[in-house]
Design an enzyme around this catalytic site. Structure first.
Site, PDB file in Angstrom:
ATOM      1  N   ASP A 108      42.544  37.181  39.988  1.00  0.00           N
ATOM      2  CA  ASP A 108      41.957  37.690  41.225  1.00  0.00           C
ATOM      3  C   ASP A 108      40.784  38.639  41.007  1.00  0.00           C
ATOM      4  OD1 ASP A 108      43.740  39.572  40.137  1.00  0.00           O
ATOM      5  OD2 ASP A 108      45.255  39.148  41.643  1.00  0.00           O
ATOM      6  N   ASP A 164      55.605  44.941  46.754  1.00  0.00           N
ATOM      7  CA  ASP A 164      55.989  44.120  47.914  1.00  0.00           C
ATOM      8  C   ASP A 164      56.315  42.677  47.532  1.00  0.00           C
ATOM      9  OD1 ASP A 164      53.488  43.125  47.311  1.00  0.00           O
ATOM     10  OD2 ASP A 164      52.555  43.653  49.218  1.00  0.00           O
ATOM     11  N   HIS A 171      54.395  40.586  45.683  1.00  0.00           N
ATOM     12  CA  HIS A 171      53.270  39.645  45.528  1.00  0.00           C
ATOM     13  C   HIS A 171      53.067  39.236  44.076  1.00  0.00           C
ATOM     14  CE1 HIS A 171      50.355  43.327  45.211  1.00  0.00           C
ATOM     15  NE2 HIS A 171      50.478  42.806  44.005  1.00  0.00           N
ATOM     16  N   GLU A 203      50.092  38.055  49.133  1.00  0.00           N
ATOM     17  CA  GLU A 203      50.930  39.054  49.793  1.00  0.00           C
ATOM     18  C   GLU A 203      52.057  38.359  50.564  1.00  0.00           C
ATOM     19  OE1 GLU A 203      50.577  41.918  48.840  1.00  0.00           O
ATOM     20  OE2 GLU A 203      48.663  42.882  49.262  1.00  0.00           O
TER      21      GLU A 203
HETATM   22  C1  F6R Z   1      46.523  41.760  39.287  1.00  0.00           C
HETATM   23  C2  F6R Z   1      47.488  41.080  40.137  1.00  0.00           C
HETATM   24  C3  F6R Z   1      48.579  41.827  40.826  1.00  0.00           C
HETATM   25  C4  F6R Z   1      49.269  42.873  39.946  1.00  0.00           C
HETATM   26  C5  F6R Z   1      50.316  43.618  40.754  1.00  0.00           C
HETATM   27  C6  F6R Z   1      50.991  44.696  39.936  1.00  0.00           C
HETATM   28  O1  F6R Z   1      45.620  40.850  38.725  1.00  0.00           O
HETATM   29  O2  F6R Z   1      47.373  39.909  40.304  1.00  0.00           O
HETATM   30  O3  F6R Z   1      49.543  40.913  41.288  1.00  0.00           O
HETATM   31  O4  F6R Z   1      49.849  42.236  38.854  1.00  0.00           O
HETATM   32  O5  F6R Z   1      49.728  44.195  41.873  1.00  0.00           O
HETATM   33  O6  F6R Z   1      50.067  45.694  39.618  1.00  0.00           O
HETATM   34  P1  F6R Z   1      50.401  46.793  38.525  1.00  0.00           P
HETATM   35  O7  F6R Z   1      50.538  46.080  37.247  1.00  0.00           O
HETATM   36  O8  F6R Z   1      49.191  47.707  38.525  1.00  0.00           O
HETATM   37  O9  F6R Z   1      51.642  47.460  38.963  1.00  0.00           O
END
Ligand code: F6R
Length: 261
Positions: free
Chosen positions: A67, A136, A138, A143
């Protein structure tokens, strides 16, 4: 799903790096799906160490990131492009043209997303996709309520995700609203998914994804039907799993040929 519980994030990240390295060593043209955020940081450090000290070769590896924030130039310090160069790419020997990260400045986002999907397909599909999980539930930035068959597209972040990512932007008000993300279906097409989760704040999401129903309210729960998904959690992230003892027993009693080298 294989659930591996490790004492802490460091041990889990080293194991994660060994799993990724094993895939690359078996097939030098590996197509690697990559994530950003806090979770994969130690895994990337360990991959860099393996490259420097144990000749892990990235010259024929192709990467696709999950992303990117819409509206951020690749050079923006909070872009995922900058993150990846800072934390992995500039330390290894991967040729730049084999690196793919969604373009946050794409003038025609739907056309760009179709092209990104086409590039993944043309590369032969993703061999191993590294994933974190949002508080959450995702994966990527799919989301809650995301279609479980979705492809790469634009998504709007939830308030929770904006809060979680605020430290990367000096405050929630600076976190962009929109992202380009691989879809849940895109992620599910990967031959292997390696989802990592560390810390207490991920415990609820991990319990819901591993032991709850498959639901678009917890997009990560779709990995329950992936043919080869590995969840690598530290004790804190695994603390709400009801069958934790069983998962530990399974891992400790793996047949020799199934063990990660
Ligand atoms: C990032 C991504 C997100 C993160 C998730 C957890 O490329 O795709 O799904 O993996 O938001 O974020 P952290 O690792 O910062 O807790």
């Amino acid at each position: 799903m294989e659930i591996i519980i490790q004492p802490d994030d460091k041990t889990a990240s080293y194991l994660g790096a060994r799993i990724v390295a094993q895939v690359i060593r078996r097939r030098c043209e590996t197509v690697l799906g990559l994530a950003t955020g806090n979770t994969p940081l130690m895994l990337y450090k360990e991959l860099i160490r393996l490259h420097i000290e144990e000749e892990l070769d990235f010259r024929r590896v192709t990467t696709f990131n999950l992303d990117e924030y819409v509206g951020l130039a690749p050079s923006h310090p909070s872009s995922y492009n900058s993150f990846m160069w800072e934390n992995l790419f500039r330390h290894i020997d991967i040729p730049e043209h084999q690196i793919h990260i969604p373009d946050g400045l794409a003038p025609d986002i739907p056309a760009f997303c179709r092209q990104y999907e086409g590039a993944i397909k043309a590369a032969g599909g993703i061999d191993i996709q590294v994933l974190g999980i949002g508080t959450d539930g995702h994966i990527g930035f799919n989301e809650p309520s995301s279609s479980l068959t979705s492809r790469t597209r634009i998504k709007t972040l939830t308030r929770q995700t904006r809060k979680d990512n605020a430290p990367f932007f000096n405050g929630e008000e600076n976190v962009p609203d929109h992202v380009i993300t691989m879809g849940v279906g895109t992620i599910m097409d990967s031959r292997m998914c390696l989802l990592m989760a560390f810390g207490e704040k991920k415990a609820e999401a991990i319990a819901a994804m591993v032991e709850g129903p498959i639901t678009a309210s917890v997009p990560a729960s779709i990995l329950q039907v992936h043919p080869h998904a590995v969840v690598l959690a530290d004790e804190k992230a695994a603390s709400l799993l009801k069958r934790a003892d069983y998962y530990r027993w399974v891992y400790e009693n793996k047949p020799e040929w199934q063990k990660y080298k």
